[in-house]
Design a protein around this motif. Structure first.
Motif: not given
Length: 324
Positions: A38, A40, A87, A89, A100, A103-106
């Protein structure tokens, strides 16, 4: 904090953790380690979003927290950047972008929550593991997230010269109650590949190797390949003084997982200390003659043959039915 007090504090924390996990002391099979990276790659870089494009603001909610989001509207869609968690998205609408992003931070949130849960704390862990005190690092070896446990292990290794960890690490090897003990014990064994960093005296080293022997002797499973690792540490990293005598004893262990580990570990004993070859081969043949589990009988015979012939590779270890 003295080494003895640190070990006592770990015992207390372990008991509290067992209670939080429901009180069941049966070992759980841990998942494989998932390497974590992390942040991404920023998606805006791939679409050449300019610094001047980030003009809007939104928020999203996750785990009862509100996160501020900078927004860029472009021909390629709506981009969101949450600087608090490093992060980004995108989506075709504001709503889709925020969904999104949440969700992609989960993966990050899950890791942070698991870290604090292991420490008995609420919410997300937002600090750095490298800044935690020794007791927290030791507790994190029990984290269900094995990458978190590995990071804690690396920090303990970095601070090995502080000479405070050995009693606590032995406490972990002797643990027969915590359901996540196998992955924690694997971490300790990995640290003990350089045993002298944690155990400077022969007395300390002897205590450590006896704890490893006990782990092999009564093993009820080989989750996380921990029992296998114990044999490798004894045979491959301390073969002559401690490894050979202990592993020769452990080929008679009541645990089939322990016997398998010892048979494998003896190959590494002879690899590094060839003077043990004749005694090891004789012991393996004698054990094979009375071994009641066909897989282990064949394994001991094959290992005796490979050691006697000076092979640099050995017969594959057997896999028991419940491990498939």
């Amino acid at each position: 904090m003295t080494p003895e007090i640190l070990a006592t504090e770990l015992e207390k924390a372990t008991e509290e953790s067992i209670k939080r996990l429901g009180g069941n002391t049966v070992a759980r099979r841990p998942s494989h380690r998932q390497f974590f990276h992390w942040p991404p790659h920023p998606i805006s870089y791939s679409f050449h979003v300019l610094a001047t494009d980030w003009t809007g603001h939104e928020t999203f909610i996750a785990h009862n927290e509100i996160f501020r989001v900078r927004v860029a509207q472009t021909p390629h869609g709506i981009f969101g950047r949450c600087e608090e968690i490093w992060h980004e998205d995108r989506g075709d609408s504001f709503e889709e972008m925020l969904q999104n992003l949440a969700k992609s931070s989960e993966p990050l949130f899950h890791r942070q929550l698991q870290t604090n849960q292991t420490l008995g704390r609420e919410g997300r862990f937002t600090g750095h593991i490298r800044d935690l005190p020794a007791i927290d690092l030791l507790q994190l070896l029990y984290c269900e997230n094995r990458d978190v446990a590995n990071e804690a292990k690396v920090q303990i290794e970095t601070h090995a010269s502080s000479d405070i960890f050995l009693p606590a690490l032995l406490t972990i090897l002797r643990d027969r109650r915590h359901p996540h003990r196998r992955s924690a014990q694997w971490c300790v064994l990995d640290l003990f590949e350089d045993l002298v960093s944690f155990a400077a005296t022969e007395t300390e080293q002897h205590a450590a190797t006896l704890a490893i022997k006990d782990l092999i002797w009564d093993a009820e499973d080989d989750y996380a390949r921990t029992i296998y690792k114990a044999g490798v540490v004894l045979g491959g990293h301390m073969p002559d003084v401690f490894g050979a005598p202990i592993l020769l004893e452990c080929i008679h262990a009541p645990s089939r997982f322990g016997r398998r580990s010892a048979i494998h570990g003896l190959f590494h004993v002879v690899e590094w200390a060839p003077r043990w070859r004749e005694e090891v081969v004789g012991a393996l043949l004698a054990e094979a003659a009375k071994e009641k589990i066909p897989q282990l009988k064949e394994f001991a015979l094959g290992m005796a043959r490979d050691i006697a012939e000076g092979e640099i590779e050995h017969v594959p270890e057997p896999v028991f039915a419940e491990e498939l």
